[in-house]
Scaffold this motif. Structure first.
Motif, PDB file in Angstrom:
ATOM      1  N   SER A  24       0.316  16.601 -10.257  1.00 45.51           N
ATOM      2  CA  SER A  24       1.153  17.284  -9.272  1.00 45.51           C
ATOM      3  C   SER A  24       2.628  17.191  -9.656  1.00 45.51           C
ATOM      4  O   SER A  24       3.353  18.190  -9.630  1.00 45.51           O
ATOM      5  CB  SER A  24       0.907  16.654  -7.888  1.00 45.51           C
ATOM      6  OG  SER A  24       1.776  17.189  -6.922  1.00 45.51           O
ATOM      7  N   ASP A  70       5.137  20.193 -11.122  1.00 43.21           N
ATOM      8  CA  ASP A  70       6.399  20.594 -10.496  1.00 43.21           C
ATOM      9  C   ASP A  70       7.534  20.637 -11.515  1.00 43.21           C
ATOM     10  O   ASP A  70       8.375  21.543 -11.488  1.00 43.21           O
ATOM     11  CB  ASP A  70       6.762  19.613  -9.364  1.00 43.21           C
ATOM     12  CG  ASP A  70       5.900  19.824  -8.127  1.00 43.21           C
ATOM     13  OD1 ASP A  70       5.185  20.843  -8.052  1.00 43.21           O
ATOM     14  OD2 ASP A  70       5.951  18.960  -7.223  1.00 43.21           O
ATOM     15  N   THR A  89      -0.833  18.174  -2.713  1.00 42.94           N
ATOM     16  CA  THR A  89       0.244  17.778  -3.627  1.00 42.94           C
ATOM     17  C   THR A  89       0.431  16.262  -3.507  1.00 42.94           C
ATOM     18  O   THR A  89      -0.019  15.652  -2.525  1.00 42.94           O
ATOM     19  CB  THR A  89       1.581  18.446  -3.264  1.00 42.94           C
ATOM     20  OG1 THR A  89       2.000  17.969  -1.974  1.00 42.94           O
ATOM     21  CG2 THR A  89       1.455  19.966  -3.225  1.00 42.94           C
TER      22      THR A  89
END
Ligand SMILES: [Zn+2]
Length: 304
Positions: free
Chosen positions: A40, A44, A287
């Motif tokens: 996650s 990002d 997330t």
């Protein structure tokens, strides 16, 4: 008459190969993460810098036992950076990662770089002096990890934007850390007692002012079998502390912890948390930040 044909074929196939090579390099992930919390955060950072990443594990996979497919092993040798948790977490991946490294993959083992803690007293079976891999249960440590991953990606790609994006993701995670702290602080101090299925809560306890009172499966792994003496001991801890909840792990079978709860009696709840993995799509925990906020709320609801 037959001569021009091979030339035409050669030219055509050269074009096709060139086109394939071009699109393949555009799609090649800049990084492959092992676990879903790392996936996650790496995702990002990569998205912010205009790249893509992949994650070996899926939601609900147990990183202590997960094994990679041969296609995933091959992918690891082609990516710029393999981001793994380390400190023995990925027991089922050790051979695959060592093989990828021998074939030229660059491997970043992140847990040793974020001030790791030793296992607590309850983790005796993990061995005296061994370090606890579950650092992501402290969001501030994951923020530090984001910064390191960004810097390593910048070095691997020669693009500074990865370092900038790593710092940006770290800032965002520090905001999440403050929110998690605020939620967990709503539980009165004398009720901040955690009884859990395996020894994964040392970082959360240290970071947010909680105490790990007991662990059903001693040690930091998930595949050890508790003895009947272990189970009797944990039942005793639950009764002595009067804790209203035992926290289980969504990646593990709840049967064991439910048998402890049944032994204790009806006034103890089994509360599932996202410990080893993010949640499935639509869970609100898909997330890393969502996972930790969801855990904080579940703990506060159960103990508060
Ligand atoms: Zn674990």
């Amino acid at each position: 008459m037959s001569r021009p044909v091979p030339f035409a074929l050669l030219a055509a196939s050269t074009l096709v190969l060139a086109a394939c090579a071009g699109s393949a390099s555009d799609d090649t992930p800049v990084a492959i993460a092992t676990t879903t919390p790392l996936g996650s955060v790496v995702g990002d950072i990569a998205a912010c810098a205009g790249g893509t990443s992949e994650t070996l594990m899926g939601a609900g996979d147990d990183p202590h036992t997960f094994a990679a497919s041969s296609a995933q092993v091959a992918d690891m040798t082609r990516t710029g950076l393999v981001v793994m948790n380390g400190l023995g977490l990925e027991e089922g991946l050790q051979t695959a990662i060592a093989g990828a490294e021998a074939d030229g993959a660059t491997v970043l083992e992140i847990a040793p770089l974020v001030d790791p803690l030793p296992f607590g007293d309850e983790g005796g079976a993990a061995g005296e002096g061994s370090l606890d891999p579950h650092f992501w249960m402290d969001v501030a440590r994951m923020a530090a990890a984001a910064r390191i991953i960004g810097d390593e990606l910048a070095a691997a790609t020669s693009e500074d934007s990865y370092a900038t994006c790593g710092a940006g993701v770290a800032e965002s995670l520090l905001e999440t850390d403050a929110q998690v702290r605020e939620i967990l602080a709503t539980v009165p101090e004398d009720r901040r007692v955690l009884v859990t299925d395996h020894d994964a809560f040392g970082y959360l306890a240290a970071a947010y002012g909680y105490q790990v009172a007991g662990v059903v499966v001693a040690g930091g792994s998930t595949d050890a079998e508790p003895s009947s003496a272990d189970l009797a001991a944990i039942v005793e801890v639950v009764r002595r502390t009067g804790t209203p909840a035992i926290f289980s792990n969504s990646a593990l079978s709840p049967a064991l912890i439910e048998s402890v709860a049944a032994e204790v009696g009806t006034d103890v709840a089994v509360v599932p948390l996202y410990v080893e993995s993010v949640g499935p799509a639509g869970s609100g925990a898909e997330t890393y930040a969502g996972m930790m906020l969801s855990n904080a709320s579940a703990i506060a609801d159960a103990l508060g």
